[in-house]
Design an enzyme around this catalytic site. Structure first.
Site, PDB file in Angstrom:
ATOM      1  N   TYR A 101       0.825  -1.216   0.000  1.00 26.48           N
ATOM      2  CA  TYR A 101       0.000   0.000   0.000  1.00 26.48           C
ATOM      3  C   TYR A 101       0.851   1.255   0.000  1.00 26.48           C
ATOM      4  O   TYR A 101       0.544   2.243  -0.648  1.00 26.48           O
ATOM      5  CB  TYR A 101      -0.933   0.013   1.210  1.00 26.48           C
ATOM      6  CG  TYR A 101      -2.143  -0.858   1.006  1.00 26.48           C
ATOM      7  CD1 TYR A 101      -2.436  -1.895   1.887  1.00 26.48           C
ATOM      8  CD2 TYR A 101      -2.985  -0.664  -0.087  1.00 26.48           C
ATOM      9  CE1 TYR A 101      -3.547  -2.691   1.693  1.00 26.48           C
ATOM     10  CE2 TYR A 101      -4.088  -1.464  -0.292  1.00 26.48           C
ATOM     11  CZ  TYR A 101      -4.365  -2.484   0.603  1.00 26.48           C
ATOM     12  OH  TYR A 101      -5.448  -3.266   0.416  1.00 26.48           O
ATOM     13  N   GLU A 199      -1.031 -29.750  14.140  1.00 23.94           N
ATOM     14  CA  GLU A 199      -1.539 -29.040  12.964  1.00 23.94           C
ATOM     15  C   GLU A 199      -2.790 -28.216  13.273  1.00 23.94           C
ATOM     16  O   GLU A 199      -2.838 -27.029  12.972  1.00 23.94           O
ATOM     17  CB  GLU A 199      -1.849 -30.027  11.836  1.00 23.94           C
ATOM     18  CG  GLU A 199      -2.376 -29.316  10.575  1.00 23.94           C
ATOM     19  CD  GLU A 199      -2.817 -30.283   9.476  1.00 23.94           C
ATOM     20  OE1 GLU A 199      -2.411 -31.469   9.522  1.00 23.94           O
ATOM     21  OE2 GLU A 199      -3.548 -29.839   8.563  1.00 23.94           O
ATOM     22  N   ASP A 251      -2.963 -34.216  10.407  1.00 20.95           N
ATOM     23  CA  ASP A 251      -3.978 -35.080   9.816  1.00 20.95           C
ATOM     24  C   ASP A 251      -3.278 -36.145   8.980  1.00 20.95           C
ATOM     25  O   ASP A 251      -2.075 -36.054   8.723  1.00 20.95           O
ATOM     26  CB  ASP A 251      -4.895 -34.269   8.887  1.00 20.95           C
ATOM     27  CG  ASP A 251      -5.813 -33.330   9.670  1.00 20.95           C
ATOM     28  OD1 ASP A 251      -6.310 -32.352   9.064  1.00 20.95           O
ATOM     29  OD2 ASP A 251      -6.019 -33.573  10.889  1.00 20.95           O
TER      30      ASP A 251
END
Lengths: 366, 791
Positions: A101, A199, A251
């Protein structure tokens, strides 16, 4: 025990000025201004046997003022260098997004960034070429780092003064939020036996609620999906400086294996910093395909993208151990994946009472 | 009512009708059919009148070898318009002038077989007629011939009953022009055709760059200056080409020629016919007129005896010798036709007469020929079999082949005794035989098979040696002449010569376009001459692009035939069709839909020059769609368009280069400034870096201890040749110059000239010693955009 090695940012600033000086010399010599950086794509990633981490190969891309596009890039680089030097001078910091920006306010239109990807990429270029981490430029990413819960006493240098924090007694349910530059942390005292990087937020909360950190003297670090640099850096420091073994609990699907990979071996985007961010000794707890079978966990079928990912992992040098090959092929056979929170099918406490203790003993952590 | 009585009534009706019929004069006809001459409307009439007058002026000037100066003025007189056309041509004689202007269809142009504008029109007299019909005023003509002391002045009208001029005034007058013609006509008209008129004059100027034309009309004045002082090449009239004449013309020519024989007639009266070609044509004629004589193999035995038997009253020695000689000759000439036998018998008879002293007279010869021929033609079945077999495919069964051969052989029995037939007769014969074979054996022979058989037999047949009829015999025989014409068409004859044509030439196409259009780019192409229908023609094309040409809207299309602009009927013209069919996007022009006239700041001109330009209608405004001409138009336009394409490509790449340069010219200095700020140093020079980036040629000067080093660095990807001129401000000659560098002193300064070629990516250096400290370097041979000089 390290703290910020460059408190005034002098080193970093110098390196940046050096870069600018190179361009200056190129102009004076009548050369076409250019900047060479290693190519940051999958095809230029090599597995370094010695360090056990991913590093960049020999391929280079050259940004040259030869073309209009290249000239623009170099112009933006110069503007960015000026900005960063000033920032260091004033001991300020900013996020990558803020840089993007900010560029809109620069007087020279050609120097403004078109997208944040562009400015992110440029900062990476500067990192690599100058050998200075962006943290040392005082540039922060958006994503916040991990939350840590466990018996660790540390001191953090903030811009409002130093803070002494114990990651169980001085924190709330959420744990200690690590700063963007974990090198500002000084480890004071540690009673932990190992680090467990987790996780998902749900599993992390389960472990904390069940008191896993207290019961097993574990430092529970929440990865939050693909871990931020700060997280990986911290894990490495915990391992290297406090001699803490690291276990990664995710997972049971190929994307999660990659999460483990980035903790252990490094990522493509920051392969130049693998030595700084990766913990090759980190070990994988689960969910393994073998666990899916053993514990008969609730599953989802593998999607095509999952299968492709698994197959590409078979080609991946990091996963070419017998262990991984077995697991991956098993998963392809059973054609299923499971989340770590699926362990709840065996009861909310199954993970902390049975699964983890069993696994961690097997691995020698407990 | 009996039939008889009604007959009488019918007769009187016919008589009534007959009484009302009479002929009308040409003038009267055209009076009632003005549109046929291009005078259908007041607007169009004016353009046509201008066209006729200007065409005449140009033709006349060119013939006289004078660079044309033509002045056209149109004055609005209220009820009528006055048209004035003045030229600096050779003028018209007192005797000819009234006929040229006062008699329709009078002129030299119509008969000439060379490229001329006049072919396009009916003549200026039509304009005179139109004027007198619409305004009632006579035409006023002033003319002065070269060398004449005074000018002739006539006022005349056309008598439409007799098609003769009616002269009202005939006098002499003084005139300031040394030679030329001035025509004044008053006619009903309007300026609605103003744009066509202006276009006509403008286009005429483009296509005749050797002419100076001025147009003054009520709303404007236009001057078109000369673009060249070169007159167009003179054309020669040529004789007609055998492939371009019609039957009626040939009959007429036969009636008028001095030649006696056909061969002579062909060579005299036609172009491109020499002795050999004439022979070929005559042979082809013979085949059609007389037919060919079928030839057969000589039988193994029996023929000698037959010949001998036919000879009476000669010694047996002579007879045997004669017969043997005949047979030997025949065997040599195998296969033999009747004519061959006559030949052989003739020769053998002469030899026999010499050797034996016995005359073998006409009767003996006749009998011998008859006997030999009988024997030969009886022997034909085997030949027929072989011919049919060879001509038919293997798919035809053996029986069918044999059957057909047999029947052909049989059918020959009904043919001419000498087995002479035309191809048509042969074809009919084969047909009959094939039909009968079909009936008998059920084996069918299709058209192709039959044609192949006919061809095989025809090839085998021989052209007869008979003399063709001579010219006077041909004149009355329409069928024979038709056959002669067919023979001419069938013979290969070289394309007509092109001295009868005068193309504009690419240089003048260029000059013409350049003087009239303010464009950036010009290209021109002139094709080689080609032929259509026996008439030679040449197509030329030219393109002008860019500059002040209007970029919105369609490309301007200029069409010309024999240097005359075609202004009307654009949609019907072959030129428009061809241009619309070309894919112009490939050449850089916008063409919505991929067909039709393209858009862009462009002018495309096409010129067709011919001894006979084919038009779509009698108004001669649009060229007919003749394939040979269309092909050439396409090729010419594409040739010119290819140059346009490379020009546009180059322009585009130069533009891209400029854009790149512009952007970099902003970025690099800014970067340099920024870099200087950050490193806290003086702003560095960016010139050299820029030069290298822009793939430029960089010329740098370095001075050290009285030695100057000029380096040429070629950063581009092609070799560059430059000429550098270094002006050294010193009065002492610089030293150490290499041999190939010239040093010339002028006004207290030394001019060093260095010619150097530098391959891509390399550099070259010139060094010399001097005490000077002021220099001025100029470089030639590299475009400014590609050159960076760093003094």
């Amino acid at each position: 025990m390290s703290a910020d090695t460059d408190p005034d940012g002098e080193d970093a600033r110098e390196k940046l000025i050096d870069l600018a000086a190179e361009f200056y010399d190129q102009f004076e010599d009548g050369e076409v201004p250019h900047l060479s950086v290693p190519t940051r794509t999958k095809s230029n990633i090599e597995y370094d046997e010695e360090s056990g981490v991913w590093v960049y190969g020999d391929r280079e891309s050259t940004r040259s003022a030869n073309s209009v596009g290249g000239a623009r890039k170099l112009l933006k680089a110069t503007y960015a260098i000026e900005f960063l030097a000033k920032q260091l001078d004033e001991d300020r910091s900013s996020t990558l997004r803020e840089l993007y920006y900010l560029s809109e306010s620069w007087d020279e239109e050609e120097a403004q960034f078109n997208s944040q990807d562009e400015s992110n990429g440029l900062i990476e270029d500067l990192e690599i070429v100058s050998g200075v981490k962006r943290e040392d430029f005082h540039m922060r990413p958006e994503e916040s780092g991990a939350k840590v819960m466990g018996p660790l006493h540390l001191r953090e240098q903030t811009n409002r003064g130093d803070r002494d924090i114990h990651c169980q007694e001085d924190v709330g349910q959420g744990g200690y939020q690590i700063p963007n530059n974990p090198d500002t942390i000084e480890f004071l005292d540690c009673d932990a036996a190992f680090v467990l990087a987790v996780e998902t937020g749900g599993m992390r909360d389960r472990l904390v609620e069940n008191g896993f950190d207290e019961d097993h003297d574990a430092l529970v670090v929440h990865l939050g999906g693909q871990p931020a640099r700060a997280t990986r850096r911290l894990i490495k420091r915990l391992h290297d400086e406090l001699d803490l073994p690291v276990a990664v609990f995710t997972d049971g699907d190929p994307w999660s294996y990659r999460i483990y990979g980035s903790v252990a071996y490094g990522s493509i985007k920051s392969a130049h910093l693998s030595e700084y961010l990766a913990t090759p000794e980190a070990e994988f707890v689960g969910i393994r395909p073998q666990d899916i079978v053993e514990y008969d966990l609730p599953t989802d079928p593998l999607a095509d993208s999952d299968i492709n990912a698994l197959e590409s992992e078979l080609e991946d040098p990091r996963f070419q151990t017998e262990y991984w090959r077995e697991q991956i092929e098993l998963q392809l056979d059973i054609d299923k994946k499971a989340e770590q929170q699926a362990l709840a099918s065996r009861g909310l406490d199954f993970v902390t009472d049975t699964y983890l203790p069993e696994r961690l003993s097997e691995m020698g952590f407990l | 009512m009996s039939f008889q009585s009604t007959l009488g009534e019918e007769e009187s009706v016919a008589e009534e009708l007959a009484a009302g019929q009479r002929s009308i004069s040409i003038a009267e006809f055209f009076e009632k059919n003005k549109h046929m001459l291009g005078f259908d409307s007041g607007a169009r009439g004016l353009v046509t009148a201008v066209k006729e007058a200007v065409d005449n002026a140009l033709d006349a000037c060119e013939e006289a070898g004078v660079l044309p100066d033509i002045y056209v003025e149109i004055v609005d007189e209220g009820d009528y318009y006055r048209l004035i056309v003045e030229d600096n041509g050779p003028g018209i004689t007192k005797e000819q002038l009234p006929k040229v202007f006062g008699k329709l269809l009078y002129g030299s142009r119509f008969h000439a077989r060379e490229q001329s504008r006049g072919q396009q029109g009916i003549g200026i007299s039509a304009a005179v007629l139109y004027s007198q019909l619409t305004s009632g005023k006579p035409a006023k003509i002033t003319s002065r011939t070269q060398g004449g002391t005074e000018a002739q002045y006539f006022e005349l009208v056309i008598d439409t009953d007799t098609n003769e001029p009616e002269i009202d005034v005939d006098s002499t007058t003084s005139w300031d022009r040394p030679h030329g013609t001035r025509i004044e006509l008053e006619m009903e008209a309007n300026m609605r055709a103003r744009s066509q008129l202006r276009d006509y004059i403008e286009h005429t100027a483009v296509v005749n760059p050797h002419a100076r034309i001025e147009l003054v009309e009520p709303k404007g004045q236009f001057k078109y200056e000369r673009g060249t002082d070169e007159l167009p090449a003179e054309t020669e009239e040529i004789r007609p080409h055998p492939h371009g004449v019609e039957l009626g013309t040939v009959i007429k020519m036969l009636g008028e020629t001095d030649s006696y024989s056909i061969s002579g007639f062909l060579q005299e009266e036609f172009t491109r016919v020499g002795a050999k070609t004439a022979r070929n044509v005559v042979d082809n004629f013979r085949d059609r007129y007389f037919g060919r004589g079928m030839s057969w193999s000589v039988p193994e035995s029996g023929i000698e005896d037959a010949v001998a038997a036919a000879v009476a009253n000669k010694s047996s020695e002579a007879t045997d010798s004669f017969a043997a000689a005949v047979v030997e000759a025949l065997k040599d000439a195998e296969p033999v036709s009747h004519a061959d036998i006559v030949d052989a018998v003739g020769t053998a008879a002469e030899d026999a007469a010499e050797s034996f002293g016995e005359t073998f007279g006409a009767t003996v010869r006749e009998n011998a020929v008859a006997a030999a021929w009988e024997a030969v033609r009886e022997n034909r079945t085997g030949d027929c079999e072989r011919l049919v077999d060879a001509a038919t495919t293997t798919r035809k069964g053996e029986d069918a082949v044999a059957g057909l051969a047999e029947r052909i052989a049989e059918t020959f029995a009904d043919a001419d005794e000498r087995h002479r037939l035309t191809r048509e007769e042969l074809a009919a014969l084969v047909d009959r035989a094939a039909d009968r074979t079909e009936d008998a054996l059920g084996a069918s022979f299709g058209d192709t098979a039959r044609e192949n058989v006919v061809e095989a037999f025809w090839e085998r047949a021989e052209t007869v040696p008979d003399d063709p009829p001579n010219v006077s015999e041909m004149v009355g025989n329409r069928d024979a002449v038709a056959e002669l014409l067919a023979a001419m068409t069938a013979t290969d004859i070289m394309a007509p010569p092109t001295g009868c044509l005068s193309p504009i030439t690419p240089d003048n196409v260029h000059a013409g376009l350049e003087k009239e259009f303010d464009a950036d780019f010009f290209s021109a192409a002139t094709r080689d001459a080609e032929v259509h229908g026996g008439d030679p023609f040449i197509v030329e094309a030219g393109i002008a692009y860019g500059g002040e040409l209007e970029s919105e809207g369609k490309v301007e299309l200029m069409r010309f035939a024999n240097r005359v602009p075609l202004v009307y009927q654009r949609g019907a013209c072959a030129t428009t069709d061809v241009i619309g069919d070309i894919g112009w996007r490939n050449y850089g022009l916008d063409q919505p839909g991929g067909s039709g006239v393209p858009n862009g700041p462009c002018v495309v001109m096409v010129h067709v020059a011919s001894t006979n330009v084919p038009f779509t209608s009698e108004s001669k405004d649009a060229i007919a769609n003749v394939p040979e001409i269309e092909d050439e138009i396409e090729l010419a336009v594409r040739e010119a368009a290819r140059e346009l394409k490379s020009y546009l490509n180059k322009r585009r790449s130069m533009q891209k280069r400029r854009q790149k340069q512009d952007v970099l010219a902003t970025i690099l200095p800014t970067m340099a400034e920024k870099v200087a700020e950050v490193t806290d140093q003086q702003k560095p020079e960016v010139g050299d870096a820029m030069a290298r980036i822009m793939n430029n040629v960089l010329v740098e000067r370095e001075i050290a201890d009285g030695t100057v080093a000029l380096t040429v660095e070629n950063n581009s990807d092609t070799a560059e040749s430059l000429e550098l001129t270094d002006i050294v401000s010193t009065e002492t000659e610089p030293e150490g110059l290499p041999e190939d560098v010239r040093a010339v002193e002028m006004d207290g300064e030394y001019f060093l000239t260095w010619n150097v070629s530098v391959p891509a990516g390399e550099e070259a250096t010139l060094e010399y010693d001097t005490d000077a400290d002021a220099f001025d370097l100029s470089v030639d041979g590299v475009e400014d955009a590609k050159l960076t000089i760093s003094q």
